[in-house]
Design an enzyme around this catalytic site. Structure first.
Site, PDB file in Angstrom:
ATOM      1  N   ILE A   1      38.273  38.931  46.071  1.00 54.73           N
ATOM      2  CA  ILE A   1      39.088  37.812  46.537  1.00 54.73           C
ATOM      3  C   ILE A   1      38.765  37.679  48.018  1.00 54.73           C
ATOM      4  CG2 ILE A   1      41.112  39.323  46.908  1.00 54.73           C
ATOM      5  CD1 ILE A   1      42.894  36.903  46.260  1.00 54.73           C
ATOM      6  N   SER A   2      38.397  36.478  48.454  1.00 52.49           N
ATOM      7  CA  SER A   2      37.909  36.296  49.824  1.00 52.49           C
ATOM      8  C   SER A   2      38.990  36.584  50.853  1.00 52.49           C
ATOM      9  CB  SER A   2      37.401  34.861  50.025  1.00 52.49           C
ATOM     10  OG  SER A   2      36.207  34.656  49.325  1.00 52.49           O
TER      11      SER A   2
END
Length: 213
Positions: free
Chosen positions: A63-64
């Site tokens: 997840i960025s």
């Protein structure tokens, strides 16, 4: 998992951190305040949700980092109802930020495990992308082109030509380009054949993989 006042307070703090790093677009910051990032992680990792860092989500993906999500979204510079193609659905967090900004989102994921998990999550949470596509991001999505904006959430060793071709004139492609580390790059389509290119410093992403068949 629920979304509580405590979570909202943590999101406010996170938006403050992201703003302190240079994000100025108030609508983007508001999306960081509103989208419940902890719901995009397995419950055991909730403590990591509101730190400004990337986090593994399985299938060799992450997840960025919230700052990166905000940075790429700000570069898209889109109005409401913009038609956006996202390459790399991943956890769906970036998708949710775009949807919060009233974009019409088409999103492509090539990892089947993540595609199935995130598509189910969207329907459970009431997120409504225009289409969630299982496929090769290098090819874009010609069926819905041209797009007002295209956002790539993985590091691309080259800029895929179909993505440039699927931009509207005036449209913007935000893509991290490079192998070990990436340079955040913005292409603005000026005419059928002309693109303006701008670069915005170093980032680190998981690699954008291409289907070879």
């Amino acid at each position: 998992m629920q979304d509580t006042f405590k979570h909202k307070g943590m999101r406010n703090q996170l938006a403050g951190v992201v703003a302190s790093k240079g994000i100025a677009n108030e609508k983007v910051l508001n999306a960081i305040r509103e989208v419940p990032r902890h719901l995009f992680l397995d419950s055991g990792f909730e403590a990591h949700a509101y730190q400004d860092k990337a986090f593994p989500i399985g299938a060799d993906q992450t997840i960025s980092q919230p700052y990166t999500v905000a940075f790429q979204t700000e570069l898209l510079n889109m109005g409401p109802n913009a038609k956006i193609l996202e390459i790399g659905t991943g956890s769906g967090y970036q998708t949710a930020v775009l949807l919060h900004l009233k974009a019409k989102v088409y999103t492509i994921e090539r990892q089947q495990e993540l595609f199935k998990k995130t598509k189910l999550f969207f329907s459970k949470m009431g997120y409504r992308p225009k289409k969630v596509i299982f496929g090769d991001g290098y090819k874009g999505y010609q069926e819905a082109a041209p797009f007002d904006g295209i956002i790539v959430t993985a590091g691309a060793p080259i800029v895929p030509k179909p993505l440039l071709a699927q931009l509207k004139v005036g449209g913007r492609l935000v893509i991290p380009v490079g192998v070990e580390s990436q340079i955040m790059t913005l292409f603005i389509r000026k005419s059928d054949k002309e693109f303006e290119k701008k670069e915005f410093g170093d980032f680190r992403f998981v690699p954008l993989l291409e289907d070879k068949n």
